[in-house]
Design a protein around this motif. Structure first.
Motif, PDB file in Angstrom:
ATOM      1  N   ALA A  50      43.731  33.182  36.782  1.00 14.91           N
ATOM      2  CA  ALA A  50      44.024  34.106  35.678  1.00 14.91           C
ATOM      3  C   ALA A  50      43.293  35.427  35.879  1.00 14.91           C
ATOM      4  O   ALA A  50      43.850  36.507  35.641  1.00 14.91           O
ATOM      5  CB  ALA A  50      43.621  33.474  34.344  1.00 14.91           C
ATOM      6  N   PHE A  51      42.045  35.370  36.319  1.00 12.36           N
ATOM      7  CA  PHE A  51      41.233  36.562  36.556  1.00 12.36           C
ATOM      8  C   PHE A  51      41.903  37.465  37.581  1.00 12.36           C
ATOM      9  O   PHE A  51      42.065  38.663  37.364  1.00 12.36           O
ATOM     10  CB  PHE A  51      39.844  36.120  37.048  1.00 12.36           C
ATOM     11  CG  PHE A  51      38.871  37.239  37.257  1.00 12.36           C
ATOM     12  CD1 PHE A  51      38.074  37.685  36.219  1.00 12.36           C
ATOM     13  CD2 PHE A  51      38.718  37.831  38.503  1.00 12.36           C
ATOM     14  CE1 PHE A  51      37.156  38.720  36.414  1.00 12.36           C
ATOM     15  CE2 PHE A  51      37.805  38.851  38.712  1.00 12.36           C
ATOM     16  CZ  PHE A  51      37.026  39.299  37.659  1.00 12.36           C
ATOM     17  N   GLU A  52      42.307  36.895  38.703  1.00 12.65           N
ATOM     18  CA  GLU A  52      42.900  37.689  39.782  1.00 12.65           C
ATOM     19  C   GLU A  52      44.315  38.163  39.457  1.00 12.65           C
ATOM     20  O   GLU A  52      44.700  39.260  39.837  1.00 12.65           O
ATOM     21  CB  GLU A  52      42.899  36.907  41.088  1.00 12.65           C
ATOM     22  CG  GLU A  52      41.532  36.818  41.722  1.00 12.65           C
ATOM     23  CD  GLU A  52      40.870  38.172  41.972  1.00 12.65           C
ATOM     24  OE1 GLU A  52      41.556  39.155  42.312  1.00 12.65           O
ATOM     25  OE2 GLU A  52      39.638  38.245  41.815  1.00 12.65           O
ATOM     26  N   ALA A  53      45.095  37.348  38.749  1.00 14.36           N
ATOM     27  CA  ALA A  53      46.500  37.691  38.487  1.00 14.36           C
ATOM     28  C   ALA A  53      46.671  38.644  37.301  1.00 14.36           C
ATOM     29  O   ALA A  53      47.721  39.260  37.155  1.00 14.36           O
ATOM     30  CB  ALA A  53      47.306  36.410  38.245  1.00 14.36           C
ATOM     31  N   SER A  54      45.661  38.781  36.493  1.00 16.37           N
ATOM     32  CA  SER A  54      45.784  39.585  35.276  1.00 16.37           C
ATOM     33  C   SER A  54      46.000  41.061  35.591  1.00 16.37           C
ATOM     34  O   SER A  54      45.319  41.641  36.436  1.00 16.37           O
ATOM     35  CB  SER A  54      44.516  39.435  34.435  1.00 16.37           C
ATOM     36  OG  SER A  54      44.600  40.282  33.300  1.00 16.37           O
ATOM     37  N   PRO A  55      46.920  41.697  34.857  1.00 19.08           N
ATOM     38  CA  PRO A  55      47.102  43.146  35.005  1.00 19.08           C
ATOM     39  C   PRO A  55      46.030  43.939  34.250  1.00 19.08           C
ATOM     40  O   PRO A  55      45.925  45.143  34.398  1.00 19.08           O
ATOM     41  CB  PRO A  55      48.486  43.389  34.404  1.00 19.08           C
ATOM     42  CG  PRO A  55      48.650  42.297  33.402  1.00 19.08           C
ATOM     43  CD  PRO A  55      47.916  41.103  33.958  1.00 19.08           C
ATOM     44  N   VAL A  56      45.229  43.246  33.456  1.00 16.14           N
ATOM     45  CA  VAL A  56      44.146  43.872  32.704  1.00 16.14           C
ATOM     46  C   VAL A  56      42.960  44.077  33.650  1.00 16.14           C
ATOM     47  O   VAL A  56      42.599  43.183  34.403  1.00 16.14           O
ATOM     48  CB  VAL A  56      43.737  42.976  31.511  1.00 16.14           C
ATOM     49  CG1 VAL A  56      42.534  43.538  30.779  1.00 16.14           C
ATOM     50  CG2 VAL A  56      44.911  42.786  30.563  1.00 16.14           C
ATOM     51  N   PHE A  57      42.355  45.254  33.620  1.00 14.85           N
ATOM     52  CA  PHE A  57      41.178  45.525  34.447  1.00 14.85           C
ATOM     53  C   PHE A  57      40.073  44.576  33.990  1.00 14.85           C
ATOM     54  O   PHE A  57      39.702  44.574  32.816  1.00 14.85           O
ATOM     55  CB  PHE A  57      40.690  46.960  34.301  1.00 14.85           C
ATOM     56  CG  PHE A  57      41.739  48.021  34.428  1.00 14.85           C
ATOM     57  CD1 PHE A  57      42.885  47.835  35.203  1.00 14.85           C
ATOM     58  CD2 PHE A  57      41.593  49.227  33.772  1.00 14.85           C
ATOM     59  CE1 PHE A  57      43.836  48.829  35.325  1.00 14.85           C
ATOM     60  CE2 PHE A  57      42.554  50.233  33.881  1.00 14.85           C
ATOM     61  CZ  PHE A  57      43.673  50.026  34.656  1.00 14.85           C
ATOM     62  N   THR A  58      39.540  43.788  34.913  1.00 19.29           N
ATOM     63  CA  THR A  58      38.530  42.793  34.540  1.00 19.29           C
ATOM     64  C   THR A  58      37.375  42.852  35.527  1.00 19.29           C
ATOM     65  O   THR A  58      37.579  42.901  36.737  1.00 19.29           O
ATOM     66  CB  THR A  58      39.142  41.378  34.525  1.00 19.29           C
ATOM     67  OG1 THR A  58      40.354  41.395  33.755  1.00 19.29           O
ATOM     68  CG2 THR A  58      38.193  40.376  33.914  1.00 19.29           C
ATOM     69  N   ILE A  59      36.168  42.856  34.964  1.00 24.46           N
ATOM     70  CA  ILE A  59      34.965  42.931  35.791  1.00 24.46           C
ATOM     71  C   ILE A  59      33.873  42.103  35.117  1.00 24.46           C
ATOM     72  O   ILE A  59      33.814  42.030  33.889  1.00 24.46           O
ATOM     73  CB  ILE A  59      34.538  44.403  36.005  1.00 24.46           C
ATOM     74  CG1 ILE A  59      33.429  44.514  37.035  1.00 24.46           C
ATOM     75  CG2 ILE A  59      34.188  45.081  34.716  1.00 24.46           C
ATOM     76  CD1 ILE A  59      33.193  45.948  37.545  1.00 24.46           C
ATOM     77  N   VAL A  60      33.032  41.473  35.922  1.00 30.24           N
ATOM     78  CA  VAL A  60      31.884  40.718  35.419  1.00 30.24           C
ATOM     79  C   VAL A  60      30.633  41.408  35.946  1.00 30.24           C
ATOM     80  O   VAL A  60      30.508  41.657  37.147  1.00 30.24           O
ATOM     81  CB  VAL A  60      31.928  39.242  35.882  1.00 30.24           C
ATOM     82  CG1 VAL A  60      30.688  38.494  35.407  1.00 30.24           C
ATOM     83  CG2 VAL A  60      33.195  38.553  35.382  1.00 30.24           C
ATOM     84  N   LEU A  61      29.722  41.728  35.017  1.00 29.04           N
ATOM     85  CA  LEU A  61      28.481  42.431  35.353  1.00 29.04           C
ATOM     86  C   LEU A  61      27.278  41.580  34.938  1.00 29.04           C
ATOM     87  O   LEU A  61      27.333  40.901  33.915  1.00 29.04           O
ATOM     88  CB  LEU A  61      28.404  43.756  34.598  1.00 29.04           C
ATOM     89  CG  LEU A  61      29.602  44.692  34.711  1.00 29.04           C
ATOM     90  CD1 LEU A  61      29.566  45.747  33.625  1.00 29.04           C
ATOM     91  CD2 LEU A  61      29.629  45.333  36.072  1.00 29.04           C
ATOM     92  N   ARG A  62      26.214  41.641  35.729  1.00 27.57           N
ATOM     93  CA  ARG A  62      24.957  40.998  35.328  1.00 27.57           C
ATOM     94  C   ARG A  62      24.327  41.823  34.217  1.00 27.57           C
ATOM     95  O   ARG A  62      24.294  43.050  34.294  1.00 27.57           O
ATOM     96  CB  ARG A  62      23.974  40.943  36.503  1.00 27.57           C
ATOM     97  CG  ARG A  62      24.174  39.806  37.457  1.00 27.57           C
ATOM     98  CD  ARG A  62      23.051  39.743  38.502  1.00 27.57           C
ATOM     99  NE  ARG A  62      22.895  40.986  39.233  1.00 27.57           N
ATOM    100  CZ  ARG A  62      23.535  41.258  40.379  1.00 27.57           C
ATOM    101  NH1 ARG A  62      24.350  40.378  40.916  1.00 27.57           N
ATOM    102  NH2 ARG A  62      23.354  42.412  40.980  1.00 27.57           N
TER     103      ARG A  62
END
Length: 165
Positions: A50-62
């Motif tokens: 889901a993370f990779e296929a999503s058209p929504v910009f998604t990022i995880v930050l520490r």
């Protein structure tokens, strides 16, 4: 049952010494653990897809240093960066925020409240184009370390159409 036997001598007469241990509970616990690990791997695979296929910009930050640990293709394509250029760098280092004061307010809100829902922000890609972003963020723990999951939607065209009406 776990069974162990050995021949021993008592007064020069052979005897069999046996020990038995009921391991039913241990086997049930191990089976439950294997099932739990399988469910976790399946859940991680679904999240990853889901993370990779999503058209929504998604990022995880520490949270500790505000640097990225994951970024999806939608964000990378929009930003005009490679994964290597984005990972282990903060959004400030990447120059994504048009207004660094707005970025500081987002981080302050996250640290005090723990989440943000649909906040309009202005981001800039590598080509210098500025976009209106609808940002949502949530603090999540990854291996007991606080991270921020950010999801952002480009609403630039929607805003432009609205202003023309």
């Amino acid at each position: 049952m776990l069974l162990s036997s050995e021949v021993i001598q008592l007064n020069r007469v052979p005897h069999i010494l046996s020990l038995a241990l009921d391991i039913t509970e241990r086997q049930q616990t191990e089976a439950e653990l294997r099932a739990s690990e399988a469910r976790l791997r399946e859940s991680e695979a679904r999240f990853s897809a889901a993370f990779e296929a999503s058209p929504v910009f998604t990022i995880v930050l520490r949270m500790s240093d505000e640097k990225s640990v994951l970024a999806n293709d939608a964000l990378l394509n929009w930003a005009g960066c490679t994964r290597e250029e984005v990972l282990d760098r903060s959004c400030a280092e990447l120059g994504i925020w048009e207004d660094l004061a707005e970025r500081r307010l987002v981080w302050e809100t996250l640290r005090s409240i723990g989440s943000i829902r649909q906040r309009e922000c202005r981001w800039r890609n590598r080509h210098g184009l500025v976009f209106t972003i609808l940002l949502s963020a949530e603090i999540v723990n990854v291996n007991n370390v606080p991270h921020v999951l950010i999801m952002a939607l480009d609403i630039t065209q929607r805003k432009q159409l609205k202003s023309k009406c």
